[in-house]
Design a protein around this motif. Sequence first.
Motif, short mmCIF file in Angstrom:
data_model
loop_
_atom_site.label_atom_id
_atom_site.label_comp_id
_atom_site.label_asym_id
_atom_site.label_seq_id
_atom_site.Cartn_x
_atom_site.Cartn_y
_atom_site.Cartn_z
N THR A 21 0.82 -1.21 0.00
CA THR A 21 0.00 0.00 0.00
C THR A 21 0.86 1.27 0.00
OG1 THR A 21 -0.16 -0.11 2.40
CG2 THR A 21 -1.98 -1.09 1.16
N ARG A 62 -1.09 -4.93 5.54
CA ARG A 62 -1.52 -5.32 6.89
C ARG A 62 -3.01 -5.10 7.03
NH1 ARG A 62 0.47 -0.40 10.76
NH2 ARG A 62 0.26 1.22 9.18
N SER A 83 7.25 4.51 8.55
CA SER A 83 8.25 5.22 7.74
C SER A 83 8.31 6.72 7.99
CB SER A 83 7.95 4.98 6.26
OG SER A 83 6.67 5.51 5.97
N TYR A 133 12.96 6.63 14.39
CA TYR A 133 12.92 6.00 13.06
C TYR A 133 14.34 5.69 12.58
CZ TYR A 133 12.56 5.89 7.91
OH TYR A 133 12.68 5.57 6.58
#
Length: 344
Positions: free
Chosen positions: A10, A33, A86, A151
């Motif tokens: 996605t 997911r 992300s 991150y």
Amino acid sequence: MKKAIITGITGQDAAYLAELLLQKGYKVYGTYRRTSSTNFWRIEELGIENHPNLILLEYDLIDLSSAYRIISEVEPDEIYNLAAQSFVGVSFTQPIATAQITGIGAMNLLEAIRTINPKIRFYQASTSEMFGKVHAIPQNEETPFHPRSPYGVAKVFAHWATLNYQESYNLFATSGILFNHESPLRGKEFVTRKITDAVAKIYLGKQEVLELGNMDAKRDWGYAKEYVDGMYRMLQIDEPGTFVLATNQTQTVRDFVSLAFNAIDIDIVWEGKEDKEIGKNSKSGKTLIKVNPQFYRPAEVDLLIGDASKANEKLNWKPKTTLKELCNMMVKKDLERNENGGTF
Ligand code: NDP
Ligand code: GDP
């Protein structure tokens, strides 16, 4: 027929990579997911959602058992691990989830590959955010890491896990250190797309002002479609390794704002400093950009500029699209989307 698993179908990069691998004749297994309303708008925009060789599989990165399940079922030749939490901004508010998804998630895949079939080639989506605080420029494969966000920390873990599995178990495990790459399929939480979407809305009278955080940050922005081609090339050569993909150009967020408004024939003049800075339409004098400290981060990556000489030499990879061309492409698409009522 070669088979590839791409995690995070996605997302921006996975959509472009799926398109590329389908063109090359692969059978592509794209993982997503489970969410209450799954959104496949990117593969729909590319027109590949019903491609007979694209199979969608449910998979969550933090679930080791589903890593075993999909790898055993699919028996892939290649796995591209593009899924991640992300977004740097969210990693400050959800650091543990980011560590589990972005860090441990990669190791789950490596562990499953090691036990099921060590011949599977693995690509890890590493990032220039791992360089973080500036120690040397331009950054290349030898530049030390100093991540500035949860991150970045999680990605450093995944990067070293990839190299460790390569060294310990002889896996073909490669890490691509990609500098920021954008496209009309970029998520709207990221600054470039936030800007191009706002420019389109301002042009159409649907928004008055664009609020941003730190506009002094400098990024090396490339075009995502060219970067996924680099990922593919990394898994086709004889040896695994680490490769930087970058344009070797850097611009501030402010520069990108000016470029985006230029795409609708508005010149911006800047006034004030720091959180009082504003950007005005040079002709009408109307304020179009304001700083909102809400978008500042606890720690910032001030300057990214990458040196992709190794990728150029070993992969024959070179970026072509300029930032201006990329920005124009994004504004044009956001104008189209906003004119047609909906944006993603
Ligand atoms: P996106 O944010 O567009 O896509 C991330 C994908 O990860 C989405 O499909 C998302 O699913 C999925 N995901 C998130 N959490 C999980 C989870 N727990 N289990 C399974 N899937 C999950 O990222 P990009 O396409 O821009 O980037 C691809 C990869 O490259 C990422 O790993 C990113 O960190 C890295 N990267 C990106 C750069 C860039 O500039 N774009 C630069 C360097 C590295 P959902 O839609 O459900 O949220
Ligand atoms: P990043 O490089 O992965 O963090 O990509 P982003 O697109 O999220 O951010 C790029 C740079 O833009 C960072 O230095 C941010 O601090 C800066 N920035 C300034 N204003 C904003 C904003 O409103 N949203 C985002 N996402 N970033 C912003």
